[in-house]
Design a protein around this motif. Structure first.
Motif, PDB file in Angstrom:
ATOM      1  N   ARG A 174       9.239   1.575   9.893  1.00 60.15           N
ATOM      2  CA  ARG A 174       9.032   2.587  10.937  1.00 60.15           C
ATOM      3  C   ARG A 174       7.798   3.442  10.612  1.00 60.15           C
ATOM      4  N   ILE A 175       7.648   3.859   9.349  1.00 54.88           N
ATOM      5  CA  ILE A 175       6.490   4.652   8.945  1.00 54.88           C
ATOM      6  C   ILE A 175       5.208   3.855   9.144  1.00 54.88           C
ATOM      7  N   SER A 176       5.245   2.564   8.797  1.00 53.80           N
ATOM      8  CA  SER A 176       4.076   1.713   8.962  1.00 53.80           C
ATOM      9  C   SER A 176       3.665   1.630  10.422  1.00 53.80           C
ATOM     10  N   ASN A 181      -0.336   3.533  14.905  1.00 50.49           N
ATOM     11  CA  ASN A 181      -0.366   4.009  16.290  1.00 50.49           C
ATOM     12  C   ASN A 181       0.239   2.999  17.254  1.00 50.49           C
ATOM     13  N   GLU A 182       1.356   2.399  16.825  1.00 55.64           N
ATOM     14  CA  GLU A 182       1.989   1.389  17.652  1.00 55.64           C
ATOM     15  C   GLU A 182       2.602   1.978  18.913  1.00 55.64           C
ATOM     16  N   ASP A 183       2.807   3.283  18.948  1.00 54.17           N
ATOM     17  CA  ASP A 183       3.473   3.900  20.092  1.00 54.17           C
ATOM     18  C   ASP A 183       2.486   4.474  21.103  1.00 54.17           C
ATOM     19  N   THR A 184       1.245   4.034  21.085  1.00 52.00           N
ATOM     20  CA  THR A 184       0.262   4.461  22.074  1.00 52.00           C
ATOM     21  C   THR A 184       0.051   3.350  23.100  1.00 52.00           C
ATOM     22  N   PHE A 185      -0.258   3.750  24.324  1.00 52.28           N
ATOM     23  CA  PHE A 185      -0.443   2.795  25.404  1.00 52.28           C
ATOM     24  C   PHE A 185      -1.680   1.934  25.147  1.00 52.28           C
ATOM     25  N   LYS A 186      -1.530   0.617  25.304  1.00 51.22           N
ATOM     26  CA  LYS A 186      -2.592  -0.315  24.967  1.00 51.22           C
ATOM     27  C   LYS A 186      -3.281  -0.913  26.189  1.00 51.22           C
ATOM     28  N   GLY A 187      -3.026  -0.358  27.365  1.00 51.89           N
ATOM     29  CA  GLY A 187      -3.686  -0.843  28.564  1.00 51.89           C
ATOM     30  C   GLY A 187      -3.358  -2.298  28.839  1.00 51.89           C
ATOM     31  N   SER A 188      -4.365  -3.083  29.144  1.00 51.24           N
ATOM     32  CA  SER A 188      -4.151  -4.494  29.475  1.00 51.24           C
ATOM     33  C   SER A 188      -3.644  -5.303  28.282  1.00 51.24           C
ATOM     34  N   ASP A 189      -3.702  -4.721  27.080  1.00 52.89           N
ATOM     35  CA  ASP A 189      -3.189  -5.408  25.895  1.00 52.89           C
ATOM     36  C   ASP A 189      -1.714  -5.113  25.627  1.00 52.89           C
ATOM     37  N   GLU A 190      -1.068  -4.408  26.533  1.00 53.21           N
ATOM     38  CA  GLU A 190       0.377  -4.207  26.392  1.00 53.21           C
ATOM     39  C   GLU A 190       1.067  -5.571  26.465  1.00 53.21           C
ATOM     40  N   HIS A 212      11.964  -1.128  22.625  1.00 53.18           N
ATOM     41  CA  HIS A 212      11.143  -1.531  21.478  1.00 53.18           C
ATOM     42  C   HIS A 212       9.809  -0.794  21.359  1.00 53.18           C
ATOM     43  N   ARG A 213       9.145  -0.491  22.455  1.00 46.02           N
ATOM     44  CA  ARG A 213       7.795   0.079  22.382  1.00 46.02           C
ATOM     45  C   ARG A 213       7.786   1.573  22.058  1.00 46.02           C
ATOM     46  N   HIS A 214       8.945   2.236  22.177  1.00 47.76           N
ATOM     47  CA  HIS A 214       9.006   3.685  21.946  1.00 47.76           C
ATOM     48  C   HIS A 214       8.070   4.431  22.893  1.00 47.76           C
TER      49      HIS A 214
END
Length: 254
Positions: A174-176, A181-190, A212-214
Motif C-alpha cells: 500500500r505504501i509503495s 501516485n497510483e491513485d491519480t487520474f491517468k487520463g486515456s491511460d486509465e 481497486h483504483r482508490h
C-alpha cells in the motif's frame, strides 16, 4: 444473477474498506463508520455488493481466520437475517477468501467479475485488479498467490507467523502504491477504463462497476454505457447506488 427492484428499493455498491489498515485504532474507527453506513442504507437496500479489498488482509486456514472485524461481520449477518442479499468479491488484498463467509453467513464470494441484470440494466461488476493492459508484474504475482500449491505451502506456517508476514507485505504494498501516485487520474491511460472499452466492443453493458483504483470515477465507455469506480473508505467514503433508473456515486459523511 438477476435482481428485480421493488418499489423504493436500491442496490448499493462499495469497495476498498481495507479493514485492518494501517493500525488497529484507525481501522476500528473506519469499521464503526462502515457500520453506520450499513445502518443508514439497510431500510432501502435491495442488495449490497462489497466489491473487493474489504479487508487489508484475509487468509483462511482450515480452522483459523484473521482476528478482529467482529462488529462488521455481525452487521452483515444481521443484514442477511433481514433478507438483504450481501455479495462479496475478492480483491488483491483479500484474494484468499474461501468458504468461510459462504458456509457461515450464506454470503456468495466471487473471485472474478460477474455479469448480471438489475431491473432492465446490464452490469459487469468486479474488483478490477489484473484487468486491462499492463501491470504484468502484479499479474504474475496474482498467479502465484492464487496457486493452490503455493497456498498450501503458506498454510504450513503457524497462523501467527503467516498473518504477520502477510500484514507486513500488505502494508508495504500500500505504501509503495502511494509513493508511485497510483491513485491519480491517468487520463486515456486509465487501464480499467480501457478494459471496459475493449469489453464494450464485444458485448454491451450499461454499467461497468469496479473498485481497486482508490479513485471515484464516472467515465463514458460508449453510447449508453458508463464506467464507475467506487473509490475507497480510507479517506473518501464513497459508494455507488442504483435506483433502477440511474447509477450515482455518493459520499457518506455521517
Amino acid at each position: 444473477m438477476n435482481i428485480q427492484l421493488t418499489s423504493g428499493k436500491k442496490v448499493y455498491f462499495a469497495s476498498d474498506f481495507h479493514l485492518g489498515a494501517p493500525d488497529h485504532l484507525t481501522s476500528k474507527k473506519r469499521e464503526d463508520k462502515i457500520i453506520r453506513w450499513l445502518d443508514h442504507i439497510e431500510d432501502t437496500a435491495e442488495a449490497i455488493f462489497l466489491v473487493g479489498d474489504i479487508f487489508d488482509f484475509w487468509f483462511e486456514y482450515d480452522k483459523v481466520i484473521p482476528k478482529g472485524y467482529i462488529k462488521f461481520i455481525s452487521k452483515i449477518s444481521q443484514l442477511k437475517d433481514k433478507g438483504i442479499p450481501v455479495i462479496f468479491f475478492t480483491g488483491n488484498h483479500d484474494l484468499w477468501m474461501n468458504d468461510y463467509f459462504t458456509q457461515e453467513l450464506d454470503i456468495p464470494v466471487f473471485h472474478h467479475p460477474i455479469t448480471l441484470e438489475i431491473g432492465e440494466k446490464k452490469f459487469l461488476i468486479g474488483h478490477g485488479d489484473g484487468l486491462g493492459p499492463g501491470d504484468n508484474n502484479y499479474k504474475l504475482l496474482k498467479k502465484i498467490f492464487t496457486n493452490k500449491f503455493c497456498q498450501g505451502l503458506f498454510r504450513w506456517l503457524h497462523p501467527d507467523i503467516g498473518i504477520w508476514i502477510a500484514q507486513k507485505w500488505s502494508g508495504s504494498s500500500r505504501i509503495s502504491n502511494q509513493a508511485k501516485n497510483e491513485d491519480t487520474f491517468k487520463g486515456s491511460d486509465e487501464w480499467l477504463w480501457q478494459y471496459c472499452k475493449d469489453v464494450e466492443q464485444k458485448m454491451h453493458f450499461d454499467y461497468y462497476i469496479f473498485g481497486h483504483r482508490h479513485l471515484p470515477l464516472a467515465l463514458e465507455v460508449g453510447k449508453n454505457s458508463m464506467y464507475y469506480n467506487l473509490g475507497e473508505w480510507v479517506s473518501q467514503y464513497t459508494f455507488g447506488v442504483f435506483d433502477g433508473e440511474k447509477f450515482e456515486l455518493s459520499v457518506f459523511e455521517e
